[in-house]
Design a protein around this motif. Sequence first.
Motif, PDB file in Angstrom:
ATOM      1  N   LYS A 352       0.833  -1.205   0.000  1.00  0.00           N
ATOM      2  CA  LYS A 352       0.000   0.000   0.000  1.00  0.00           C
ATOM      3  C   LYS A 352       0.866   1.252   0.000  1.00  0.00           C
ATOM      4  O   LYS A 352       0.526   2.254  -0.644  1.00  0.00           O
ATOM      5  N   GLY A 353       1.985   1.206   0.685  1.00  0.00           N
ATOM      6  CA  GLY A 353       2.900   2.344   0.672  1.00  0.00           C
ATOM      7  C   GLY A 353       3.435   2.612  -0.723  1.00  0.00           C
ATOM      8  O   GLY A 353       3.476   3.766  -1.187  1.00  0.00           O
ATOM      9  N   ILE A 354       3.875   1.566  -1.413  1.00  0.00           N
ATOM     10  CA  ILE A 354       4.361   1.727  -2.786  1.00  0.00           C
ATOM     11  C   ILE A 354       3.259   2.301  -3.667  1.00  0.00           C
ATOM     12  O   ILE A 354       3.483   3.230  -4.457  1.00  0.00           O
ATOM     13  N   MET A 355       2.038   1.762  -3.522  1.00  0.00           N
ATOM     14  CA  MET A 355       0.938   2.235  -4.363  1.00  0.00           C
ATOM     15  C   MET A 355       0.522   3.665  -4.021  1.00  0.00           C
ATOM     16  O   MET A 355       0.102   4.426  -4.898  1.00  0.00           O
ATOM     17  N   LYS A 356       0.646   4.062  -2.753  1.00  0.00           N
ATOM     18  CA  LYS A 356       0.379   5.466  -2.403  1.00  0.00           C
ATOM     19  C   LYS A 356       1.387   6.394  -3.078  1.00  0.00           C
ATOM     20  O   LYS A 356       1.040   7.504  -3.527  1.00  0.00           O
ATOM     21  N   GLU A 357       2.627   5.965  -3.152  1.00  0.00           N
ATOM     22  CA  GLU A 357       3.624   6.758  -3.860  1.00  0.00           C
ATOM     23  C   GLU A 357       3.296   6.842  -5.353  1.00  0.00           C
ATOM     24  O   GLU A 357       3.448   7.909  -5.976  1.00  0.00           O
TER      25      GLU A 357
END
Length: 821
Positions: A352-357
């Motif tokens: 989710k962190g990667i996708m938020k970026e």
Amino acid sequence: MMSESDSTHGPKHEAQHDTVAQKPPDTQSGTPLTPPAIQADLDQVHPTPGARQPVETDAASIAEPPKVAAGLPAVLETMRFAVGEMGLMRGVKALLKMNKKDGFDCQSCAWPSPDDHRQVAEFCENGAKAVADEATTKRVTPDFFREHSLDDLRAQSDFWLGQQGRLTHPVVKRAGATHYEAITWDNAFQLIATELNALPTPDAAAFYTSGRTSNEAAFLYQLFVRQFGTNNLPDCSNMCHESSGEALSEMIGIGKGCVTLHDLEHTDAIFIIGQNPGTNHPRMLSSLQRAKAGGAKIVSINPMPEIGNFRFKNPQDLKNPMRLGDFLLGKGTELSDLWLPVRINGDVGVLKGIMKELLAAEERNPGTVFDQDFIRDHTFGFDAFIADLRAASWDDILVSSGVSREQISAAADIAMKAKRIICCWAMGLTQHKNAVATIQEIMNFLLLRGNIGRPGAGPCPVRGHSNVQGDRTMGIWERMNDTFMKKIGDEFHFTPPKEHGTDSVETIKEMHRGHIRVFLAMGGNFLAATPDTEYTAKALRGCRLTAHVATKLNRSHLITGEIALILPCLGRSEVDRQAGGEQFVTVEDSMGIINPSRGVLAPASEHLLSEPAIVAGLATATLDDRSTVDWKGLAADYSRIRDHIARVIPGFENFNERIAHDVFYLPNAARDDRKFNTDVGKAKFTIHPIPRNELETGRYIMMTIRSHDQFNTHIYGLDDRYRGIFNGRRVIFMNVEDMRAAGLQQGELVDLTSHFEGEQRSARHFQVAPYLLPRGCTATYFPEANALVPINSVAERSNTPTSKFVIISIVPSPDGDLAAS
């Protein structure tokens, strides 16, 4: 499925499928249900003798791990093991035919072989160990069982049991007996048939399948079981990649991976998540090396710094003069460009962190990051997914994952610069409560940039056992769809049972309740592969009859029902001669490729039968005139089995003609046509919460792992050189700061207790080994630590045991410690 002399000993919750038919409480049997917490306590106070391995009495040596995978040490270890088990000439003959189109498929992992050119030595160190273990010259004869009682054998380690050699004769332990004794095949089949036909209902029997079983044997086996009248077909996939199948089926309409080896060579980035290819799928390292040569970036997301994810020396370079010097003296190929040391079960947070970026970059420059055309034309649920992603808290992401915002941003940068991305994963993801959710977050990540159904991109679940995917394709599943059931019924003129059967966990529970009374296993080591060792042992011991098809002795053969049989079969490396002549079988690898497999070695004993012949014998004795299937004819000529498969299972049309010509791919609509056979006709975005997994003081998360000297539950040796462990297996890897805070020293002997919903389970005598793990995370080898995995702690929807997420406490052992070097 697997050097030393024969005398060498080693160092001394309830989540269920909504669609699975549930049995009533134990009113029919008259046995009251015991509350889980009380049952767990009873299992600890009254353990089953011999269900667990004996504790080690000698200290393991703990050393610095190597800096590179494979290389010359792998070559030397391969030759030492192969020659020591098979002999020089026999060993060379076997290894040169391994993974060849005119030879046999590797018994161990399901990593595919190239479609066209295959190397002279198309095997890895662990594959060589697998064939050498199977083709060993050591033998377990009826004399062995006369000399060794079951009590004697239960006192030995799993390593010692496997080292005794190949089983040569069918044997039986009769009710009340202390030893196995020889039995003829006809009498063995009749004994099993009598017990099966005496059951009050066919659902009182369960038929387990190991991933070693060929397509032909698996198809026959499920046909026999369904003609007998039950869908109780648990298999090893229930305990490994069931979560992958559930996750992918909902999102893209097929429960399999969508890439080929060609894609790996033409991708821009590979994300390896919860997987250790260096030990579990070593031939994958060659594919990663080729990907790197093509300019791909590799991101490793894993709690432990596994050497095979970082640097690799390819043994194939030995025969290349231009590369020989670097092979012998160089540092090898650097693989991973970035490692995210995620906390155990922190993968949803990282993803989710990667996708938020990615989302932030897309919002800054619309249309430059997300594949909006693909999202519009081929997906469903995007807006709701983006709303949830936008609302996701960075605090939750960082707490859950245990990695920094900067590390996540670095991974996102690699993803944004890559036009084509492949995501690989294995059991590091599939054995968690939220395993399905985690894998679906991988698919969300791939869907955002259209990374599926085009060259160099897609999901790649890496299966563990060589035909576990093929067995499912052949119908080894307790919940096969209506289309398959109608076609199998029409083909063989019978009405298959409609009620769904039991998976592996439910089978154990039903045996424990006394509802399942007969357990048959087509390969595998069920007791050692399953969770909650004491609970499972009591379940097996409650059966009237247990029977195992096997090549070598294992612990499941020692924890038995009243009556027990071991039915020895041909190994994959051995010539299979039937009445119709010499036969071959087929297997399906992780990428949906059907390969032939022809044994080349003389059988270990003239008394061995092939798996199809064993199924045919069982079916003939059990079903008699209730079946119109020509079982004997099918066992005599496997091409007849393949003709039936061709008419029942899509993708196998003209099976015999095609496999005689070459290997072939099964159809995969998501991969080949971007056609997603979901309930909405499109690929689906899904939404999942981020687990924070905050621990009480004095608690740790434990995951179980393999050593480098084992395949699944089979132990080849007592070393794990990639992690610096030698001559021992009862080890717990810990973060150094956690050790210091707990007052523990390297080599200190500790006892482990798992904690789950008021239940406690314990395992004794583990040596502490410092390792580069996130705080609060630990690792132990299975099957030694399986006793700590609660039977009711399972993945949502897939019902897979949560062997990668067990809450434990650690205390010094009252027995003192062992001095480790």
